[in-house]
Design a protein around this motif. Structure first.
Motif, PDB file in Angstrom:
ATOM      1  N   ALA A 129       0.836  -1.209   0.000  1.00 33.46           N
ATOM      2  CA  ALA A 129       0.000   0.000   0.000  1.00 33.46           C
ATOM      3  C   ALA A 129       0.871   1.260   0.000  1.00 33.46           C
ATOM      4  N   CYS A 130       1.941   1.243   0.789  1.00 28.92           N
ATOM      5  CA  CYS A 130       2.848   2.404   0.861  1.00 28.92           C
ATOM      6  C   CYS A 130       3.547   2.653  -0.480  1.00 28.92           C
ATOM      7  N   TRP A 131       4.044   1.574  -1.086  1.00 26.28           N
ATOM      8  CA  TRP A 131       4.734   1.733  -2.364  1.00 26.28           C
ATOM      9  C   TRP A 131       3.753   2.089  -3.483  1.00 26.28           C
ATOM     10  N   ALA A 132       2.491   1.721  -3.317  1.00 32.27           N
ATOM     11  CA  ALA A 132       1.474   2.127  -4.300  1.00 32.27           C
ATOM     12  C   ALA A 132       1.334   3.647  -4.313  1.00 32.27           C
ATOM     13  N   ILE A 133       1.419   4.262  -3.129  1.00 33.05           N
ATOM     14  CA  ILE A 133       1.365   5.726  -3.047  1.00 33.05           C
ATOM     15  C   ILE A 133       2.583   6.334  -3.738  1.00 33.05           C
ATOM     16  N   PHE A 134       3.754   5.723  -3.533  1.00 34.43           N
ATOM     17  CA  PHE A 134       4.954   6.199  -4.236  1.00 34.43           C
ATOM     18  C   PHE A 134       4.783   6.068  -5.749  1.00 34.43           C
ATOM     19  N   LEU A 135       4.219   4.954  -6.197  1.00 34.67           N
ATOM     20  CA  LEU A 135       3.995   4.752  -7.632  1.00 34.67           C
ATOM     21  C   LEU A 135       3.115   5.861  -8.211  1.00 34.67           C
ATOM     22  N   LEU A 136       2.049   6.189  -7.499  1.00 33.86           N
ATOM     23  CA  LEU A 136       1.123   7.217  -7.978  1.00 33.86           C
ATOM     24  C   LEU A 136       1.793   8.594  -8.039  1.00 33.86           C
ATOM     25  N   LEU A 137       2.512   8.954  -6.971  1.00 30.10           N
ATOM     26  CA  LEU A 137       3.135  10.281  -6.900  1.00 30.10           C
ATOM     27  C   LEU A 137       4.314  10.404  -7.864  1.00 30.10           C
ATOM     28  N   SER A 138       5.125   9.349  -7.959  1.00 26.77           N
ATOM     29  CA  SER A 138       6.247   9.399  -8.909  1.00 26.77           C
ATOM     30  C   SER A 138       5.721   9.404 -10.338  1.00 26.77           C
ATOM     31  N   GLY A 139       4.586   8.722 -10.561  1.00 19.82           N
ATOM     32  CA  GLY A 139       3.967   8.735 -11.885  1.00 19.82           C
ATOM     33  C   GLY A 139       3.511  10.128 -12.292  1.00 19.82           C
ATOM     34  N   ILE A 140       2.969  10.881 -11.310  1.00 23.55           N
ATOM     35  CA  ILE A 140       2.562  12.274 -11.568  1.00 23.55           C
ATOM     36  C   ILE A 140       3.769  13.098 -12.009  1.00 23.55           C
ATOM     37  N   TYR A 141       4.885  12.943 -11.296  1.00 27.66           N
ATOM     38  CA  TYR A 141       6.108  13.697 -11.614  1.00 27.66           C
ATOM     39  C   TYR A 141       6.565  13.391 -13.033  1.00 27.66           C
ATOM     40  N   MET A 142       6.612  12.103 -13.357  1.00 29.52           N
ATOM     41  CA  MET A 142       7.106  11.708 -14.681  1.00 29.52           C
ATOM     42  C   MET A 142       6.148  12.124 -15.799  1.00 29.52           C
ATOM     43  N   THR A 143       4.844  12.164 -15.479  1.00 27.09           N
ATOM     44  CA  THR A 143       3.853  12.564 -16.484  1.00 27.09           C
ATOM     45  C   THR A 143       4.082  14.005 -16.944  1.00 27.09           C
ATOM     46  N   ILE A 189      -8.206   6.567  -0.697  1.00 32.21           N
ATOM     47  CA  ILE A 189      -8.654   5.196  -0.411  1.00 32.21           C
ATOM     48  C   ILE A 189      -7.583   4.420   0.338  1.00 32.21           C
ATOM     49  N   ILE A 190      -6.323   4.565  -0.094  1.00 34.23           N
ATOM     50  CA  ILE A 190      -5.230   3.840   0.570  1.00 34.23           C
ATOM     51  C   ILE A 190      -5.040   4.331   2.002  1.00 34.23           C
ATOM     52  N   PHE A 191      -5.004   5.646   2.197  1.00 34.45           N
ATOM     53  CA  PHE A 191      -4.774   6.194   3.538  1.00 34.45           C
ATOM     54  C   PHE A 191      -5.918   5.858   4.493  1.00 34.45           C
ATOM     55  N   THR A 192      -7.161   5.846   3.994  1.00 29.93           N
ATOM     56  CA  THR A 192      -8.281   5.509   4.881  1.00 29.93           C
ATOM     57  C   THR A 192      -8.322   4.022   5.208  1.00 29.93           C
ATOM     58  N   GLY A 193      -7.505   3.227   4.509  1.00 34.13           N
ATOM     59  CA  GLY A 193      -7.415   1.808   4.837  1.00 34.13           C
ATOM     60  C   GLY A 193      -6.285   1.490   5.796  1.00 34.13           C
ATOM     61  N   LEU A 194      -5.412   2.451   6.055  1.00 34.98           N
ATOM     62  CA  LEU A 194      -4.236   2.206   6.902  1.00 34.98           C
ATOM     63  C   LEU A 194      -4.546   1.921   8.382  1.00 34.98           C
ATOM     64  N   PRO A 195      -5.715   2.325   8.930  1.00 36.14           N
ATOM     65  CA  PRO A 195      -5.988   1.952  10.329  1.00 36.14           C
ATOM     66  C   PRO A 195      -5.942   0.455  10.582  1.00 36.14           C
ATOM     67  N   TRP A 196      -6.126  -0.373   9.533  1.00 40.69           N
ATOM     68  CA  TRP A 196      -6.057  -1.830   9.712  1.00 40.69           C
ATOM     69  C   TRP A 196      -4.640  -2.361   9.568  1.00 40.69           C
ATOM     70  N   SER A 197      -3.711  -1.536   9.123  1.00 45.14           N
ATOM     71  CA  SER A 197      -2.368  -2.018   8.814  1.00 45.14           C
ATOM     72  C   SER A 197      -1.599  -2.373  10.081  1.00 45.14           C
ATOM     73  N   ALA A 198      -0.509  -3.117   9.886  1.00 42.26           N
ATOM     74  CA  ALA A 198       0.257  -3.634  11.025  1.00 42.26           C
ATOM     75  C   ALA A 198       1.009  -2.542  11.786  1.00 42.26           C
ATOM     76  N   LEU A 199       1.840  -1.776  11.071  1.00 45.30           N
ATOM     77  CA  LEU A 199       2.690  -0.780  11.746  1.00 45.30           C
ATOM     78  C   LEU A 199       1.973   0.554  11.928  1.00 45.30           C
ATOM     79  N   MET A 200       1.493   1.130  10.824  1.00 47.30           N
ATOM     80  CA  MET A 200       0.809   2.417  10.917  1.00 47.30           C
ATOM     81  C   MET A 200      -0.508   2.293  11.673  1.00 47.30           C
ATOM     82  N   GLY A 201      -1.183   1.150  11.507  1.00 45.95           N
ATOM     83  CA  GLY A 201      -2.439   0.927  12.210  1.00 45.95           C
ATOM     84  C   GLY A 201      -2.244   0.948  13.718  1.00 45.95           C
TER      85      GLY A 201
END
Length: 455
Positions: A147-161, A197-209
């Motif tokens: 989930a964390c790396w998915a956020i990086f993918l989205l943000l780095s994709g914006i930069y490259m776009t 969507i990803i950030f609102t799902g993080l309360p269930w995560s292991a470390l950040m949750g």
């Protein structure tokens, strides 16, 4: 330096996508499944949810619970979920090993059917989505990392776009350029909703949750009110003198059940002067608490009945608006309402996730929420598809065709960006250290090879 940043983003974007795409596809598909769990369960479990028993004798809810206890030996009731018509009442029954069973009672409180919670559609989808149905700390961390790396993918994709040629018009665009364009354009459009969507799902995560939960517990002013963390106790003087020294029923739910307020107590025969569930329901009605709500049994002789309405319960027919979320505590002997905690009493952190979780699950504002989440998820799958197609069009035979590894220094902007992401997502930050070490090793290896070639 700008070209160096672009290439490095491209390289890390490529490798991140390569390694976590299978996980992202699994999480997205299971998320879509969970998005429509109410629709699926209302049809698959029509008998348990809505039908009537062949037995037509009218029972009280306590008699129905006693009958369920006799039917399912070694199980006792730990939770009662009272739903609006036309849903049947649902009992959660637990045995001494912590195994659970759902039992459904019709309007006459006769048994309609039962379920194994492990294999209901909603729980299967949730287990796949949160822990790949395998469970364990390592798997939970792996899901959070994806989930964390998915956020990086989205943000780095914006930069490259916006820094690259993805959206620039070309006279005769090739297959790769067309795939790249759709990959970049769709990714750009869904970045903001997908990050939400990803950030609102993080309360269930292991470390950040755990971090979010701990922060909400430690700082009641911004998180969960102290009263909800430490429920009041019942007045033990209400126990009849004749039974006051009797051993209290023991909790058999285990630590996990206690953490969730689901410790089981066999009080259907009212052994210690506790009020019946029917009496409690009368008190709940007088307190103007409308259906649907859940009743959680006291954990011990000083515990209280907890009656709650939740906006993110994961139970078909039980979710309410965040504004209607409330937790009330009733004395187990007198039935008096001791205290009440509502949405208005939450701190800003608790309010955010009380809104965020149902938004993530797709039921915050009805079917439009489901449709919006579905469109975003399907678009994300298309982004993955077009990204894969883009790679295949440039991939050389017997080669991974990864973007080049640059030996130039990192720019300040790149370092600040990655540090911010690492601080916001600690598990991402930890993995980032490993990525940097690998890059350093590869860089030294490349220099060593060049030196040997020069010789």
């Amino acid at each position: 330096m700008e070209k160096s940043n672009y290439t490095r983003f491209w390289r890390w974007h490529f490798y991140a996508a390569l390694f976590i795409t299978p996980l992202l596809i699994t999480l997205t598909l299971s998320g879509i499944g969970y998005l429509f769990y109410t629709n699926v369960e209302n049809n698959w479990y029509k008998n348990e949810f809505f039908n009537k028993s062949s037995q037509t004798q009218q029972l009280t809810i306590d008699q129905g619970m006693e009958k369920a206890k006799q039917t399912f030996k070694d199980y006792s009731v730990s939770k009662v979920i009272v739903l609006e018509d036309p849903y049947n009442t649902r009992l959660t029954m637990t045995n001494k090993d912590g195994d659970q069973k759902y039992v459904f009672l019709d309007s006459n409180y006769q048994i309609v059917g039962s379920q194994n919670p492990k294999y209901t559609f909603s729980n299967v989808m949730r287990e796949i989505h949160s822990s790949l149905f395998v469970g364990g700390t390592v798997v939970n961390y792996l899901v959070e990392l994806a989930a964390c790396w998915a956020i990086f993918l989205l943000l780095s994709g914006i930069y490259m776009t916006f820094k690259g040629r993805a959206l620039k018009k070309e006279p005769n665009p090739g297959k790769r350029q067309k795939n790249l364009k759709w990959h970049a354009l769709t990714g750009t459009i869904i970045t903001i909703p997908m990050v939400i969507i990803i950030f609102t799902g993080l309360p269930w995560s292991a470390l950040m949750g755990d971090f979010i939960y701990s922060a909400a517990q430690k700082y009641p002013s911004i998180g969960t009110p102290a009263l909800k963390q430490n429920p009041p106790t019942s007045d033990i003087n209400e126990i009849p003198w004749a039974t006051r020294k009797n051993e209290a029923p023991a909790s058999t739910g285990g630590s996990h059940a206690e953490h969730n307020g689901m410790a089981s107590m066999d009080n259907t025969s009212n052994p210690s002067g506790m009020i019946t569930v029917q009496q409690l329901m009368n008190e709940v009605k007088q307190a103007d608490i409308s259906k649907p709500y859940s009743i959680i049994y006291p954990k011990n002789e000083q515990g209280v009945y907890t009656v709650s309405k939740g906006s993110n319960t994961g139970v078909t027919g039980l979710d309410v608006s965040p504004y209607d979320e409330v937790t009330t505590y009733f004395d187990q002997y007198s039935g008096k309402m001791i205290s009440k905690v509502g949405f208005e009493d939450y701190g800003i952190l608790a309010k955010w996730f009380t809104w965020g979780i149902p938004l993530h699950e797709g039921h915050l504002f009805g079917w439009p929420n489901k449709v919006l989440n579905l469109v975003v998820c399907l678009s994300f799958l298309l982004v993955i598809f077009w990204g894969f197609r883009t790679w295949l069009t440039r991939k050389k035979k017997n080669s991974l065709s990864a973007p080049p590894n640059l030996s130039s220094k990192l720019s300040v902007g790149f370092i600040i960006f990655m540090l911010l992401l690492g601080c916001m997502m600690p598990l991402f930050g930890i993995s980032l250290i490993l990525v940097v070490l690998i890059e350093i090793i590869l860089s030294f290896k490349k220099k060593f090879q060049n030196v040997n070639i020069a010789k």
